[in-house]
Design an enzyme around this catalytic site. Structure first.
Site, mmCIF file in Angstrom:
data_model
loop_
_atom_site.group_PDB
_atom_site.id
_atom_site.type_symbol
_atom_site.label_atom_id
_atom_site.label_comp_id
_atom_site.label_asym_id
_atom_site.label_seq_id
_atom_site.Cartn_x
_atom_site.Cartn_y
_atom_site.Cartn_z
ATOM 1 N N GLY A 510 9.506 -116.764 70.382
ATOM 2 C CA GLY A 510 9.093 -115.372 70.420
ATOM 3 C C GLY A 510 9.907 -114.581 69.430
ATOM 4 C CG PHE A 512 12.675 -113.544 72.674
ATOM 5 C CD1 PHE A 512 13.198 -114.809 72.902
ATOM 6 C CD2 PHE A 512 11.339 -113.311 73.017
ATOM 7 C CE1 PHE A 512 12.417 -115.811 73.446
ATOM 8 C CE2 PHE A 512 10.568 -114.315 73.559
ATOM 9 C CZ PHE A 512 11.094 -115.566 73.773
ATOM 10 C CB VAL A 515 12.397 -120.548 75.661
ATOM 11 C CG1 VAL A 515 12.829 -120.999 77.047
ATOM 12 C CG2 VAL A 515 12.268 -119.032 75.612
ATOM 13 C CE LYS A 529 14.450 -114.288 76.746
ATOM 14 N NZ LYS A 529 13.578 -113.646 77.739
ATOM 15 C CG ASP A 625 6.813 -106.764 78.476
ATOM 16 O OD1 ASP A 625 5.604 -106.512 78.266
ATOM 17 O OD2 ASP A 625 7.518 -107.432 77.705
#
Ligand SMILES: *[C@@H]1O[C@H](CO)[C@@H](O)[C@H](O)[C@H]1NC(C)=O
Ligand SMILES: *[C@@H]1O[C@H](CO)[C@@H](O)[C@H](O)[C@H]1NC(C)=O
Ligand SMILES: *[C@@H]1O[C@H](CO)[C@@H](O)[C@H](O)[C@H]1NC(C)=O
Ligand SMILES: *[C@@H]1O[C@H](CO)[C@@H](O)[C@H](O)[C@H]1NC(C)=O
Ligand SMILES: *[C@@H]1O[C@H](CO)[C@@H](O)[C@H](O)[C@H]1NC(C)=O
Ligand SMILES: *[C@@H]1O[C@H](CO)[C@@H](O)[C@H](O)[C@H]1NC(C)=O
Ligand SMILES: *[C@@H]1O[C@H](CO)[C@@H](O)[C@H](O)[C@H]1NC(C)=O
Ligand SMILES: *[C@@H]1O[C@H](CO)[C@@H](O)[C@H](O)[C@H]1NC(C)=O
Length: 825
Positions: A510, A512, A515, A529, A625
């Site tokens: 992602g 971010f 993972v 993560k 979210d």
């Protein structure tokens, strides 16, 4: 069948040795006694391969034992088998079972299911058990032992030597309590050869006596028995004595669990006269754990097992070895050191040298005093031996057994009751300070999740879980979250767990970061993560996530196991969710389609998680979210809300909103939040409504390839609903399954959730209730019109009183008439 033959041979051997002392009854040829105490007739158990147990009220063994037969008042659902656990024999005064046996060594297994038996309260049981003169248990509190270990039933295994032709097993209620009683559910006796008294190495401080022999009549209690690097082996698959062999991985220290493997197909396991086949089954020698392929890594860690033991006893530790893979066929290819309690007990251990070649089994015994008053953990460690310059810097182990020994010169084998974990402990003074200390000494055990692991550090009276399968089903999960603390991992631990962030372990990517799936200590699978470094926003979300998940724990929120902040890293370690995200099961996936009922259950679980966030805490939390990729599914397809990086605490009650910059995911935004910058709990409800439509229709919430009016799932679904054609866009996989009543309530609910104005949306509580009603309507679809259906309508009806009622009265009446006059489906 292989083992009865073996056992008959052993009997003959024992008979010869004892010069025919015992006039054996024909009925004892098998040398196995399986007694279902308090039961009558013969029954097979459900779990150890259907062995037949004799009820002791009708058995020849126990006509004079006294006591009363009783049945457990309650059957715990996790009980692995009715037999022998559901019946017990209760003793209020000293009573003795006399088993006619062939003199010699035997396994004695005692089965306990601590429960109320009629008028006998579970908490009143406290007793001693002696075999001949040997005290096996003293002031034994089975319920405390079970609670401390979080199992519903216990199987204790002893090895005793009996020189006469009768084994007298005495149960004596504790004298210091008026109401105390003794009980036992099952007794198993299996003859064995003298397997323990041959040469052992006695480790005494720095001195090691290499030709030590244990006294021939010594009593032992099994503490651990592992098929190292392999799967649990159940009693019926054992090579002779109905032992069970467990998985060792829960006891491995730190993240250094090495690698496991099994024999090359061309290698056959060979036993020798010194290592007969009953020593351990093929599968123990045929699987192994080694440190791993990387010499550099291996030199920097010890492959370590930590085994809690009773203080004040000596232990026999048996290592099983066998080289099972090419190219290791020669001496000095793989040599290593063995440490017990940080002390070198073997240097230059070379399995090929010791066993005589690849595929040949070998074992080594050590006796060590667990001295010192505060020692409760035994450390067993392997480390490559670099002094001999072997070809591979590595170590290997195939099996491990640990036995507690009767204190030399006494007749005692009984330890103390294991103290309860702190959250269960009614009487904290009973927890020895050493136990607390050891808890700190091994942070690994604190965060590893379940109570079964937790207890390990506290375990002082040994409890053997005989069948891994059984053990798992015995394991209670209800207190799973009580003791979990978030743990700070070092970066090195994370590197080991993810094999240096191996690309092959990536399970999600992602904005971010990535993972990874990984394994931390004791082989526990986790999701790791790793946030992109140096991002200020990322840092904020990282902090929020840790704060949130450390404070809020709930069955429908994903659990944080720990995190790592070393070296500017931002790494979060979660429970691994084998089934990934909800979206992975809806569209664009190769996963099989979920049934409608599974989807409903998932929605209900997610709604529970959100409801908890909104109301379970003082101020309430807005997730911000909510979407199908943030709803994860565990092994039972239970929903867990994840990703709290954007979450915000509400400052006030229901009307509260938080002004904030808009964050969240496109397609799930609350328009009010978007336009007015007003964030409320109802923003989550809106997003959840979109999720409901997504679950129903199984399509992306935004799909720009579709005609304009269809791009937004929410708008398209609302317009279809308006025209009464929503059913047309329902996922074809579930169209048939979904009942009209359920469909109506579900679509009405989704519609209310995505209302433009937050005030028109239901609360999460209402959402949850209506989903539950929807499930019931789906469930009971096969018998519409039964009187009980009215209750459901009643529930919805009463719900109407609440301000955010979802279902209009009209809709209810329609449902009602549908139920009363069902149409064909
Ligand atoms: C063998 O069994 C018979 C009855 O079944 C019993 O009378 C006898 O005492 C038993 N013998 C021994 C040595 O247990
Ligand atoms: C056994 O342990 C339980 C749990 O600690 C306790 O409640 C009970 O009173 C104990 N029973 C006896 C007889 O000591
Ligand atoms: C019962 O057994 C216990 C321990 O084995 C012993 O201390 C006690 O004296 C016995 N009681 C009676 C009445 O025999
Ligand atoms: C146990 O019983 C004796 C005599 O029956 C009585 O004196 C004593 O108070 C009782 N103790 C407890 C703890 O109930
Ligand atoms: C062990 O070996 C004996 C022969 O030495 C054989 O009869 C028996 O079946 C073997 N048992 C197992 C479990 O392999
Ligand atoms: C072994 O050493 C480790 C760290 O070096 C220590 O934490 C542990 O307590 C030691 N174990 C024993 C049994 O002494
Ligand atoms: C392995 O354990 C031994 C004994 O406790 C210790 O001396 C040694 O430093 C350890 N090695 C590593 C790499 O941790
Ligand atoms: C639905 O079925 C379940 C299980 O069969 C039953 O317990 C429940 O009472 C039923 N409810 C209604 C409203 O019929």
């Amino acid at each position: 069948m292989a083992f009865p033959i073996l056992l008959v041979k052993l009997t003959l051997l024992a008979l010869l040795l004892s010069l025919g002392l015992a006039a054996d009854n024909a009925s004892m040829d098998s040398c196995i006694i399986l007694l279902n105490c308090g039961g009558s007739n013969q029954y097979d158990d459900d779990d150890s391969g259907g062995r037949t147990w004799d009820g002791d009220t009708t058995s020849k063994f126990t006509p004079s034992v006294g006591g009363v037969a009783a049945s457990a008042t309650y059957r715990d659902p996790s009980l692995p088998s009715m037999v022998p656990y559901m019946t017990a024999r209760i003793f209020t005064s000293n009573s003795t079972y006399s088993f006619p046996i062939t003199p010699g060594r035997m396994f004695l297994r005692l089965y306990f299911y601590p429960a109320a038996y009629g008028n006998y309260a579970v908490s009143d049981a406290s007793f001693a058990v002696t075999a001949g003169n040997l005290v096996l248990l003293n002031s034994f509190n089975a319920s405390q032992a079970a609670m401390a270990t979080n199992y519903v039933c216990l199987v204790l295994e002893f090895s005793v030597y009996v020189s006469s032709s009768s084994l007298d097993l005495t149960f004596a209620p504790s004298a210091y309590l008026n109401s105390s009683y003794a009980f036992v559910n099952g007794i198993e006796i299996v003859h064995t050869p003298d397997m323990f008294i041959a040469d052992t190495r006695f480790v005494n401080g720095d001195h090691i006596d290499y030709a030590f022999q244990l006294p021939a009549d010594i009593g032992l209690q099994t503490m651990y028995r592992f098929n190292v690097g392999g799967q649990a082996i159940s009693p019926k698959d054992d090579s002779g004595f109905y032992r069970s062999w467990d998985d060792d991985s829960p006891y491995i220290f730190g993240a250094g669990y090495g690698v496991t493997y099994s024999r090359d197909s061309s290698v056959t396991i060979m036993y020798t006269p010194a290592v007969p086949n009953y020593t351990a089954p093929f599968d123990v020698y045929g699987t192994a754990r080694s440190m791993g392929p990387d010499a550099q890594i291996n030199l920097n860690y010890n492959l370590t097992w930590i085994l809690p033991v009773d203080v004040g006893f000596s232990y026999l530790i048996r290592f099983h070895f066998c080289e099972i893979q090419y190219p290791i066929t020669m001496v000095n290819q793989r040599t290593f050191n063995i440490y017990i309690n940080n002390q070198t007990v073997e240097q230059d251990m070379d399995v090929i040298f010791r066993s005589g070649g690849i595929g040949r089994a070998a074992y080594m015994d050590y006796v060590i005093m667990a001295s010192g008053s505060d020692q409760v953990d035994m450390w067993i460690a392997l480390q490559p031996d670099i002094a001999t310059k072997p070809q591979f810097y590595d170590a290997i182990l195939n099996g491990l057994e640990v036995f507690k020994l009767q204190v030399f010169g006494t007749n005692n084998l009984a330890g103390f009751n294991p103290p309860l974990p702190e959250y269960l402990d009614v009487n904290p003074s009973r927890v020895p300070s050493s136990a607390r200390k050891s808890k700190d000494a091994i942070p690994a055990t604190i965060f590893s999740g379940g109570c079964a692991l937790l207890l390990i550090t506290f375990l002082s009276t040994c409890v053997i879980y005989r069948w891994n399968k059984v053990a798992k089903s015995c394991y209670k999960t209800d207190c799973e979250h009580l003791e979990v603390e978030s743990h700070h991992f070092s970066f090195a631990e994370i590197q080991l767990a993810t094999k240096y962030f191996d690309e092959a372990l990536i399970i999600g990517r992602g904005g971010f970061g990535n993972v990874y799936s990984g394994k931390i200590d004791r082989g526990i699978k986790v999701a790791i993560k790793r946030l992109n470094q140096g991002s200020q926003q990322g840092f904020h979300e990282f902090q929020t996530e840790i704060g949130m998940l450390c404070n809020f724990r709930h069955g429908h929120l994903v659990s944080l196991i720990g995190y790592c902040k070393d070296k500017n890293e931002m790494i979060l370690v979660y429970d691994y969710m084998p089934h990934g995200t909800l979206r992975d099961h809806l569209y664009g996936t190769r996963n099989p389609s979920l049934s409608w009922k599974q989807r409903l259950n998932i929605c209900i679980g997610a709604a529970r998680g959100l409801h908890y966030l909104h109301t379970g805490t003082e101020q309430g939390i807005i997730h911000r979210d909510v979407k199908t990729t943030n709803i994860l599914l565990d092994d039972k397809l239970m929903a867990k809300i994840s990703d709290f990086g954007l979450s915000k605490a509400c400052t006030d009650t229901d009307k509260a909103h938080v002004s904030t910059a808009v964050k969240g995911s496109f397609g799930y935004f609350d328009p009010e939040y978007f336009l007015l910058r007003r964030l409320t709990k109802k923003s989550d409800v809106y997003s959840f409504g979109v999720v409901l439509f997504e679950v129903l229709c199984a399509r992306p919430v935004i799909n720009t390839e579709l005609p304009d009016e269809q791009v937004s799932l929410r708008d398209w679904a609302l317009s279809c609903l308006e025209k009464g054609v929503l059913k047309k866009i329902v996922d074809p996989c579930i169209k048939e399954e979904i009942t009209p009543e359920c469909f109506r309530i579900f679509s009405e609910l989704a519609k209310k959730c995505v209302a433009d104005r937050s005030i028109d949306r239901p609360s999460m509580d209402d959402v949850l209730q209506n989903l539950e009603v929807a499930l019931t309507l789906q469930d009971n679809s096969s018998c519409p019109g039964e009187p009980s259906s009215l209750q459901i309508i009643g529930l919805v009806h009463s719900d109407k009183a609440s301000t955010h009622s979802v279902i209009s009265i009209g809709a209810q009446e329609e449902i009602f008439s549908d139920i009363m006059h069902p149409k064909g489906r």
